[in-house]
Design a protein around this motif. Structure first.
Motif, PDB file in Angstrom:
ATOM      1  N   GLU A  20       0.811  -1.224   0.000  1.00  0.00           N
ATOM      2  CA  GLU A  20       0.000   0.000   0.000  1.00  0.00           C
ATOM      3  C   GLU A  20       0.846   1.277   0.000  1.00  0.00           C
ATOM      4  N   ASN A  21       2.116   1.161   0.323  1.00  0.00           N
ATOM      5  CA  ASN A  21       2.978   2.344   0.420  1.00  0.00           C
ATOM      6  C   ASN A  21       3.644   2.718  -0.901  1.00  0.00           C
ATOM      7  N   THR A  22       3.446   1.943  -1.934  1.00  0.00           N
ATOM      8  CA  THR A  22       4.091   2.235  -3.213  1.00  0.00           C
ATOM      9  C   THR A  22       3.138   2.999  -4.128  1.00  0.00           C
ATOM     10  N   ALA A  23       3.642   3.397  -5.277  1.00  0.00           N
ATOM     11  CA  ALA A  23       2.828   4.149  -6.244  1.00  0.00           C
ATOM     12  C   ALA A  23       1.622   3.322  -6.682  1.00  0.00           C
ATOM     13  N   ASP A  24       0.613   3.998  -7.176  1.00  0.00           N
ATOM     14  CA  ASP A  24      -0.585   3.323  -7.666  1.00  0.00           C
ATOM     15  C   ASP A  24      -0.190   2.320  -8.755  1.00  0.00           C
ATOM     16  N   LYS A  25      -0.565   1.082  -8.562  1.00  0.00           N
ATOM     17  CA  LYS A  25      -0.139   0.000  -9.456  1.00  0.00           C
ATOM     18  C   LYS A  25      -0.681   0.160 -10.869  1.00  0.00           C
ATOM     19  N   SER A  26      -1.766   0.880 -11.023  1.00  0.00           N
ATOM     20  CA  SER A  26      -2.358   1.047 -12.352  1.00  0.00           C
ATOM     21  C   SER A  26      -1.572   2.021 -13.224  1.00  0.00           C
ATOM     22  N   LEU A  27      -0.603   2.699 -12.657  1.00  0.00           N
ATOM     23  CA  LEU A  27       0.128   3.724 -13.399  1.00  0.00           C
ATOM     24  C   LEU A  27       1.374   3.212 -14.115  1.00  0.00           C
ATOM     25  N   PHE A  28       1.783   1.968 -13.869  1.00  0.00           N
ATOM     26  CA  PHE A  28       3.004   1.462 -14.497  1.00  0.00           C
ATOM     27  C   PHE A  28       2.723   1.084 -15.949  1.00  0.00           C
ATOM     28  N   SER A  29       3.229   1.906 -16.855  1.00  0.00           N
ATOM     29  CA  SER A  29       2.979   1.738 -18.280  1.00  0.00           C
ATOM     30  C   SER A  29       4.162   1.136 -19.028  1.00  0.00           C
ATOM     31  N   PHE A  30       5.325   1.045 -18.379  1.00  0.00           N
ATOM     32  CA  PHE A  30       6.535   0.613 -19.065  1.00  0.00           C
ATOM     33  C   PHE A  30       7.197  -0.529 -18.314  1.00  0.00           C
ATOM     34  N   TYR A  31       7.874  -1.378 -19.054  1.00  0.00           N
ATOM     35  CA  TYR A  31       8.669  -2.423 -18.429  1.00  0.00           C
ATOM     36  C   TYR A  31       9.883  -2.716 -19.300  1.00  0.00           C
ATOM     37  N   PHE A  32      10.922  -3.138 -18.646  1.00  0.00           N
ATOM     38  CA  PHE A  32      12.181  -3.471 -19.306  1.00  0.00           C
ATOM     39  C   PHE A  32      12.744  -4.686 -18.579  1.00  0.00           C
ATOM     40  N   PHE A  33      13.180  -5.688 -19.329  1.00  0.00           N
ATOM     41  CA  PHE A  33      13.828  -6.815 -18.678  1.00  0.00           C
ATOM     42  C   PHE A  33      15.032  -7.257 -19.481  1.00  0.00           C
ATOM     43  N   SER A  34      15.985  -7.829 -18.763  1.00  0.00           N
ATOM     44  CA  SER A  34      17.212  -8.309 -19.393  1.00  0.00           C
ATOM     45  C   SER A  34      17.661  -9.579 -18.697  1.00  0.00           C
ATOM     46  N   GLY A  35      18.375 -10.396 -19.433  1.00  0.00           N
ATOM     47  CA  GLY A  35      18.899 -11.635 -18.872  1.00  0.00           C
ATOM     48  C   GLY A  35      19.215 -12.628 -19.964  1.00  0.00           C
ATOM     49  N   ILE A  43      10.101  -1.744 -13.831  1.00  0.00           N
ATOM     50  CA  ILE A  43       8.802  -1.227 -14.240  1.00  0.00           C
ATOM     51  C   ILE A  43       8.829   0.292 -14.096  1.00  0.00           C
ATOM     52  N   GLY A  44       8.179   0.978 -15.037  1.00  0.00           N
ATOM     53  CA  GLY A  44       8.238   2.436 -15.056  1.00  0.00           C
ATOM     54  C   GLY A  44       6.870   3.084 -15.153  1.00  0.00           C
ATOM     55  N   THR A  45       6.774   4.257 -14.549  1.00  0.00           N
ATOM     56  CA  THR A  45       5.536   5.026 -14.563  1.00  0.00           C
ATOM     57  C   THR A  45       5.843   6.494 -14.870  1.00  0.00           C
ATOM     58  N   PHE A  46       4.891   7.164 -15.481  1.00  0.00           N
ATOM     59  CA  PHE A  46       5.014   8.615 -15.647  1.00  0.00           C
ATOM     60  C   PHE A  46       5.007   9.251 -14.261  1.00  0.00           C
ATOM     61  N   ALA A  47       5.865  10.228 -14.034  1.00  0.00           N
ATOM     62  CA  ALA A  47       5.863  10.949 -12.762  1.00  0.00           C
ATOM     63  C   ALA A  47       4.565  11.725 -12.578  1.00  0.00           C
ATOM     64  N   CYS A  48       4.002  12.201 -13.667  1.00  0.00           N
ATOM     65  CA  CYS A  48       2.703  12.887 -13.636  1.00  0.00           C
ATOM     66  C   CYS A  48       1.661  11.928 -14.221  1.00  0.00           C
ATOM     67  N   SER A  49       0.745  11.470 -13.406  1.00  0.00           N
ATOM     68  CA  SER A  49      -0.227  10.471 -13.849  1.00  0.00           C
ATOM     69  C   SER A  49      -1.108  10.963 -15.001  1.00  0.00           C
ATOM     70  N   ASN A  50      -1.276  12.271 -15.157  1.00  0.00           N
ATOM     71  CA  ASN A  50      -2.073  12.801 -16.270  1.00  0.00           C
ATOM     72  C   ASN A  50      -1.458  12.467 -17.627  1.00  0.00           C
ATOM     73  N   ASP A  51      -0.139  12.267 -17.662  1.00  0.00           N
ATOM     74  CA  ASP A  51       0.529  11.953 -18.924  1.00  0.00           C
ATOM     75  C   ASP A  51       0.103  10.597 -19.468  1.00  0.00           C
ATOM     76  N   GLN A  52      -0.386   9.716 -18.598  1.00  0.00           N
ATOM     77  CA  GLN A  52      -0.781   8.375 -19.003  1.00  0.00           C
ATOM     78  C   GLN A  52      -2.124   8.365 -19.723  1.00  0.00           C
ATOM     79  N   GLU A  53      -2.910   9.419 -19.571  1.00  0.00           N
ATOM     80  CA  GLU A  53      -4.261   9.437 -20.121  1.00  0.00           C
ATOM     81  C   GLU A  53      -4.290   9.367 -21.640  1.00  0.00           C
ATOM     82  N   ASP A  54      -3.277   9.876 -22.307  1.00  0.00           N
ATOM     83  CA  ASP A  54      -3.200   9.829 -23.767  1.00  0.00           C
ATOM     84  C   ASP A  54      -2.276   8.672 -24.158  1.00  0.00           C
ATOM     85  N   GLU A  55      -2.838   7.637 -24.785  1.00  0.00           N
ATOM     86  CA  GLU A  55      -2.050   6.463 -25.163  1.00  0.00           C
ATOM     87  C   GLU A  55      -0.905   6.817 -26.109  1.00  0.00           C
TER      88      GLU A  55
END
Length: 186
Positions: A29-44, A91-103
């Motif tokens: 509950e102490n982390t950012a809103d889970k619905s805001l993560f729009s990006f991911y990067f993985f390596s291995g 996993i990455g999220t916009f710092a401003c959640s309003n930026d996520q509204e436009d795909e």
């Protein structure tokens, strides 16, 4: 001089070693809103591939729900990766959640990353030659799983610059690493 009408800050969290760690992070509950993560990067490493070669993938999630709805064991690229000690997931999220509204914002950031780092992103083929649809600036900030900022970047993300600017008019990309300076004494 070209106008850069879109400037985004992406807050990256990681590295996670597996999907279970991300699911635990989503529950906190102490982390950012889970619905805001729009990006991911993985390596291995990948199954049945050269053990000394690192593979990398950058992806997006446009829906407003948990990132693990997109990044899971059925993911066409992720399913090819070993769950070994070399697997790192960010996993990455916009710092401003309003930026996520436009795909288009999500797609432009993805395109910027893939076109700028196509030599490192071994699994991203389709968008590697396409530039973003407009001029854009992205600032990357990096945090651990406890939301503390990384002072020294992790090796798997070292190739990603802190600032990326694409100028469409000139078809140029500018990149830079930021330096941390403590100028305020408390």
């Amino acid at each position: 001089m070209e106008d850069i009408n879109k400037t985004f800050t992406i807050q990256w969290v990681g590295p996670f070693k597996n999907l279970e760690e991300i699911k635990e992070y989503e529950k906190d509950e102490n982390t950012a809103d889970k619905s805001l993560f729009s990006f991911y990067f993985f390596s291995g490493h990948k199954y049945n591939q050269q053990k000394n070669k690192i593979f990398r993938y950058f992806g997006i999630h446009k829906r407003v729900d948990k990132i693990t709805k997109r990044l899971n064991v059925r993911h066409s690229h992720f399913s090819e990766f070993n769950n070994d000690d070399d697997l790192n997931i960010w996993i990455g999220t916009f710092a401003c959640s309003n930026d996520q509204e436009d795909e288009r914002n999500i797609e432009d950031v993805e395109t910027l990353f893939i076109s700028t780092y196509n030599e490192y992103l071994t699994e991203n083929i389709v968008k590697s030659k396409n530039p973003p649809s407009q001029s854009i600036c992205v600032i990357n900030r990096w945090y651990d799983k406890n939301d503390y900022e990384w002072i020294y970047r992790k090796k798997d993300t070292a190739f990603i610059d802190d600032v990326i600017v694409y100028e469409k008019e000139y078809k140029k990309v500018f990149t830079s690493k930021l330096k941390c300076r403590n100028v305020y004494n408390e």
